[in-house]
Motif scaffolding. Structure first.
Motif, mmCIF file in Angstrom:
data_model
loop_
_atom_site.group_PDB
_atom_site.id
_atom_site.type_symbol
_atom_site.label_atom_id
_atom_site.label_comp_id
_atom_site.label_asym_id
_atom_site.label_seq_id
_atom_site.Cartn_x
_atom_site.Cartn_y
_atom_site.Cartn_z
ATOM 1 N N UNK A 5 4.419 4.638 13.990
ATOM 2 C CA UNK A 5 3.856 5.289 12.808
ATOM 3 C C UNK A 5 4.795 5.294 11.604
ATOM 4 N N UNK A 6 6.017 4.861 11.814
ATOM 5 C CA UNK A 6 7.045 4.986 10.771
ATOM 6 C C UNK A 6 6.583 4.529 9.402
ATOM 7 N N UNK A 7 5.899 3.393 9.338
ATOM 8 C CA UNK A 7 5.459 2.838 8.058
ATOM 9 C C UNK A 7 4.011 3.192 7.723
ATOM 10 N N UNK A 8 3.414 4.087 8.515
ATOM 11 C CA UNK A 8 2.004 4.419 8.301
ATOM 12 C C UNK A 8 1.755 5.884 7.977
ATOM 13 N N UNK A 9 2.793 6.699 8.081
ATOM 14 C CA UNK A 9 2.599 8.132 7.852
ATOM 15 C C UNK A 9 2.668 8.475 6.372
ATOM 16 N N UNK A 10 1.896 9.482 5.992
ATOM 17 C CA UNK A 10 1.944 10.001 4.637
ATOM 18 C C UNK A 10 2.827 11.234 4.593
ATOM 19 N N UNK A 11 2.865 11.893 3.447
ATOM 20 C CA UNK A 11 3.670 13.102 3.295
ATOM 21 C C UNK A 11 3.134 14.217 4.178
#
Length: 428
Positions: free
Chosen positions: A374-380
């Motif tokens: 999820x590292x590059x897919x999570x939002x704030x």
């Protein structure tokens, strides 16, 4: 009171189990500090927690820890009773959707005075502490990282000859898979997936994929049209046979042992990534994990990192320092980490994470890989949930979805009621 370890593991709502461990596992009743720790969860979680408590007591003479383990709504009823009686457990479990609510109600002790002298959480990183900070004060310590997830029975998919869900699965594709799984199973009382209309965390992801959110600026972050679209999706899928029946879904108390997937009633389930460990323990078939479906391919995932669970200290405690020391051991000791694994999420501490990785089983490794995925897919991370959010979830969101599933209301009526009553329930 002297109750054996098995009592802890009963895990039935309304049952409180307590055991005071002294050196060598002998119940100890006289100590310089007696701490009450209270949590909800599976039998596996109870065993892990107790083993860490015993280890801590072996290393900390003069401290006795009495555990109270329960499940489902019984936990929140017990906490409400303790708050009313000004007798909150010294250490008690919360999660992201409830820490803001309960800290604002005065249930939690601010922990800033214990950082970093007692609570050595600097290695977590400042952003990780923000996850449990409300109105500028630290009211809890995250026990691990997780996010929402789609769990699925890999064997069921393989038998049906259907492609396994992937990270780019859309909601429309999910719906088709769910219906096909129900048909392919050939079993009575078995469906493709859950009736997800009653999960606030899935609704939140759904909204974030569309540029909105469950809450915004201390108020509801969505309108009637958003809720109507949400309810219409699930009702349409239910009528096509893609979700479990209403009588099955209403049993779900947001616990592992009441979830349709865990009960063997569906091929897919929606939960928190750290719970894969508990699901796999009671599932006969191999389970796998991926992201929730998204609105469109290449669009936002709606995911964000969150503290899987949180230890807070009761505002009424007389042993704040001792409670903080126990929490510090829980999150920073490699030995404790090896016992806990990733059942409460991927450890916040880099040192603990490194220490436990070699000993993780394939299911536990899958949860770590998922968090990394999820590292590059999570939002704030969203702002803390407003006051009334717990009531909104338990006494409004779930019941309305249940009425809809039983066809006692319509998507339009349910959406209007959710917004109207939600505005009255949420208080910034």
């Amino acid at each position: 009171m002297q109750i054996n370890r098995r009592s802890f593991l009963m895990g039935t709502a309304g049952v409180t189990a307590g055991l005071a461990f002294g050196a060598g596992g002998v119940p100890a009743f006289a100590a310089d500090a007696q701490l009450r720790a209270m949590w909800w969860g599976s039998n596996d979680r109870a065993k892990r927690t107790l083993d860490v408590a015993k280890l801590y007591q072996d290393k900390t003479p003069g401290v006795t820890i009495v555990g109270e383990s329960m499940s489902g709504d019984g936990y929140w009823t017990k906490l409400a009773t303790q708050m009313a009686g000004r007798a909150i457990a010294d250490v008690f479990q919360l999660e992201p959707g409830t820490i803001s609510d309960y800290s604002k109600r005065g249930a939690c002790l601010a922990l800033d005075e214990f950082v970093p002298s007692t609570l050595k959480v600097d290695a977590f990183g400042k952003d990780m502490l923000k996850l449990t900070t409300v109105d500028g004060k630290l009211y809890g310590v995250g026990l691990g990282l997780n996010s929402f997830a789609l769990f699925f029975d890999q064997v069921a998919f393989e038998k049906a000859g259907l492609p396994l869900p992937t990270t780019d699965l859309t909601w429309d594709e999910y719906a088709k898979l769910a219906v096909e799984l129900t048909k392919a199973s050939g079993k009575d009382n078995y469906w493709g997936g859950p009736y997800g209309a009653r999960y606030t965390y899935v609704f939140d992801a759904w909204l974030r994929q569309r540029g909105k959110s469950l809450y915004a600026d201390g108020k509801l972050g969505f309108g009637v049209d958003d809720a109507k679209e949400w309810y219409s999706f699930w009702e349409d899928l239910r009528k096509k046979g893609g979700t479990v029946g209403a009588d099955v879904q209403t049993l779900d108390q947001n616990t592992i042992d009441t979830n349709a997937l865990a009960l063997g009633k569906s091929a897919m389930g929606m939960a928190y990534s750290n719970q894969l460990v508990g699901y796999q323990l009671i599932s006969k078939n191999k389970l796998a994990i991926t992201t929730l479906p998204r609105e469109k391919k290449g669009g936002p995932s709606g995911h964000y990192y969150r503290p899987a669970l949180i230890w807070s200290v009761g505002a009424t405690t007389k042993n704040g320092e001792a409670a903080a020391k126990f929490i510090d051991f829980f999150v920073n000791s490699p030995d404790a980490g090896k016992i806990l694994g990733v059942e409460r999420g991927v450890p916040m501490s880099p040192a603990v994470r490194e220490a436990i990785l070699p000993g993780l089983n394939p299911t536990e490794q899958a949860t770590v890989q998922y968090v990394n995925l999820l590292k590059d897919q999570v939002g704030d991370y969203p702002a803390p949930a407003p006051l009334g959010s717990t009531e909104f979830d338990q006494r409004l969101f779930r019941p309305i979805a249940d009425e809809l599933a039983f066809e006692r209301t319509t998507p339009s009526e349910a959406a209007q009621r959710l917004v109207d009553e939600g505005k009255a329930t949420i208080r910034s």
